[in-house]
Write an enzyme that holds these catalytic residues in place. Structure first.
Site, PDB file in Angstrom:
ATOM      1  N   CYS A   1       0.712  -1.118  -0.017  1.00 45.46           N
ATOM      2  CA  CYS A   1       0.073   0.117  -0.084  1.00 45.46           C
ATOM      3  C   CYS A   1       0.856   1.297   0.116  1.00 45.46           C
ATOM      4  CB  CYS A   1      -0.993   0.113   1.100  1.00 45.46           C
ATOM      5  SG  CYS A   1      -2.615   1.132   0.877  1.00 45.46           S
TER       6      CYS A   1
ATOM      7  N   HIS B   1      -3.663  -4.924   0.218  1.00 48.22           N
ATOM      8  CA  HIS B   1      -3.182  -5.580   1.816  1.00 48.22           C
ATOM      9  C   HIS B   1      -3.167  -7.248   1.511  1.00 48.22           C
ATOM     10  CE1 HIS B   1      -2.746  -1.750   3.792  1.00 48.22           C
ATOM     11  NE2 HIS B   1      -3.872  -1.494   3.187  1.00 48.22           N
TER      12      HIS B   1
ATOM     13  N   GLU C   1      -1.452  -9.364   3.260  1.00 47.78           N
ATOM     14  CA  GLU C   1      -1.289  -9.643   4.718  1.00 47.78           C
ATOM     15  C   GLU C   1      -2.779 -10.054   5.126  1.00 47.78           C
ATOM     16  OE1 GLU C   1      -1.058  -6.536   3.830  1.00 47.78           O
ATOM     17  OE2 GLU C   1      -1.566  -5.107   5.378  1.00 47.78           O
TER      18      GLU C   1
END
Ligand code: GLN
Length: 536
Positions: free
Chosen positions: A382, A508, A510
């Protein structure tokens, strides 16, 4: 008929209610039940999206674009089932709905009160996921600690629901602390007795106590807790400090928490929980054959919870590479062109983190320049991706003063620009580009090799975006857009052609990494870092 489990917390905060809820859910899921977990938070923000990460840690984003508490990340990582807006409710959301209703005239003539109007709305939301028919069991975690003023309406709602649903269809687990007094050499039960007493004052008798402790609970302590807190002895569950959060389901299995819960809810199951994958994951996690040092450069590094999903994704990726990933947190504002070599010394790979605002920007740019030139594996997420674009613009394309519009509204080269649909937005809450969006990956790129397919979907949380007016120049110079949103043309992934691993995403990744499905970008980044280490 859906069964409801409520998890309350006593004595102190930070006991890990989220992990206990997720661990129990894991065990029930491993026995074949369909389970979801929801979190009710007592604060007045509508959602945690407007909170600084220093307040409550990372803001977790769901597929449907809800900005939520980081515990939802644990739920997804443990269960591998997506959560949604309905899984996280705050006091603010409850009140704003009730007040909207009042203005619309829904309670015309009535005095609108905490009981019954607020508690009715809480109960409605507590039952909502169960009423979809998708779940056998709904676990509700109550944020905060029993005794807090702001938790009261939630506890009162649980009391009413316990009465309405009855003993076979609902139960309350109270997570508490049994502290060890080193000077006396003793575990102490009094704080738990008091917190259960507080619950009783509100009319809620917990069915099960899960006791956080640094030492094993012997039989005498268990008996004492059972006697004074009015629960069965097998309902006193020890939750001893564990080496990792991923050990907790197995600890709860040993304590038979799942069996006790099923017996109380009159749910029969012959199956023993199937935890083969989980145990294999833990086995690899605990017996690594390699080790890598990864630097995480960001501005919230004093509080690792701010990067919770990233550090968990590294654990998943480490296990899948049989590699211990040591994450070193580096404060972005401490890095500059002069000290960058020293700051990044000994690192096998570098991640530049997501974030907002200018603080630490220069340090991130120095970091990226260094890893780009020295061919050290780089992963940008990001804001980290946006920084890699700024750095490349300034130092490779020679675009003097290139910047993100977020950092400098007067930049001559807004290589990262405010997205078109963001331009007229004035409200800050829930208005970013949020949630899952498709991304089309170009064949022949590193991203394609990593994902092994061209259609992917990832979660987002941002207002700014690569400025496509510059794309041709970037691609000519070697930074290519390997992933693009098919509807809007927004650049989702950039990578460098002549670099062993320089990949950055506007999304993102993650947030989608789980124990069962470690995220391919993290897995490949760890592998590349390992390869880099071995080549040194
Ligand atoms: N601040 C940047 C934006 O809003 C990046 C956001 C992030 O890193 N999540 O676009």
């Amino acid at each position: 008929m859906t069964k409801y489990i409520f998890v309350t917390g006593g004595v102190t905060s930070s006991l890990g209610k989220g992990i206990i809820a997720a661990s129990l859910a894991k065990l029930l899921q491993a026995r074949g039940f369909k389970v979801t977990i929801q979190k009710f938070d007592p604060y007045i923000n509508i959602d945690p999206g407007t909170l600084n990460p220093y307040e409550h840690g990372e803001c977790y984003v769901t597929e449907d674009g809800a900005e939520t508490d980081l515990d939802l990340g644990h739920y997804e990582r443990f269960l591998n089932v997506p959560t949604s807006q309905a899984n996280n409710v705050t006091t603010g959301r409850i009140y704003s709905h009730v007040i909207e209703q009042e203005r619309a005239g829904a309670y015309l003539g009535k005095t609108v009160q905490v009981v019954p109007h607020i508690t009715d709305e809480i109960k409605r939301r507590m039952l909502m996921l169960g009423q979809t028919g998708k779940y056998d069991i709904v676990i509700t975690e109550l944020g905060g600690t029993v005794g807090d003023i702001e938790s009261l309406p939630f506890i009162e709602s649980v009391r009413q629901l316990r009465w309405e649903l009855g003993n076979n269809d609902s139960l309350v687990i109270h997570l508490t602390l049994v502290p060890y007094l080193a000077a006396a050499g003793e575990l102490k039960t009094k704080p738990t007795q008091h917190s259960v007493k507080t619950l009783l004052e509100y009319g809620v008798q917990p069915d099960i106590l899960v006791c956080r402790t640094e030492h094993k609970l012997n039989n005498d302590i268990r008996k004492k807790l059972a006697l004074f807190c009015n629960v069965n002895i097998n309902a006193v569950v020890e939750s001893i400090d564990a080496p990792t959060i991923y050990d907790v389901p197995l600890n709860m299995l040993r304590e038979q928490l799942d069996k006790t819960v099923l017996a109380k809810l009159k749910l029969s199951t012959k199956a023993e929980p199937d935890l083969e994958n989980w145990k294999a994951f833990l086995g690899r996690l605990k017996n690594p054959t390699n080790e890598v040092n990864i630097g995480l450069v960001g501005k919230y590094v004093e509080l690792p919870d701010a990067y919770k999903s990233i550090s968990e994704a590294f654990i998943h990726a480490g296990s899948s590479n049989e590699t211990k990933v040591k994450v070193q947190y580096i404060a972005a504002e401490s890095v500059n062109d002069e000290n960058v070599a020293e700051k990044l010394k000994g690192l096998d790979g570098v991640l530049v983190a997501p974030g907002f605002g200018e603080r630490g920007l220069d340090g991130k740019l120095s970091t990226i320049k260094f890893v780009r030139e020295h061919k050290i594996p780089f992963f940008g997420i990001c804001l980290g991706m946006q920084c890699s674009v700024i750095e490349f613009g300034r130092n490779v394309l020679g675009l003097k003063g290139a910047n993100s519009f977020e950092m400098d509204e007067n930049t001559p080269h807004p290589v990262i620009n405010l997205m078109e649909e963001q331009k007229n937005i004035t409200n800050m809450g829930g208005t970013m580009r949020l949630g899952a969006y498709d991304c089309e990956i170009k064949k022949g790129t590193k991203a394609y090799a990593i994902y092994g397919k061209s259609k992917i979907s990832e979660r987002h949380r941002h207002r700014y975006e690569f400025n496509n007016a510059y794309l041709k120049d970037y691609e000519k110079a070697g930074m290519i857009a390997s992933g693009v949103n098919p509807e809007t043309g927004l650049v989702e992934i950039v990578e460098l052609k002549d670099h062993p691993f320089f990949v950055a995403g506007q999304f993102h990744p993650e947030l989608k990494s789980t124990v069962v499905n470690p995220h391919p970008l993290f897995v490949s980044f760890v592998a590349a870092s390992l390869a880099h280490k071995k080549s040194k």
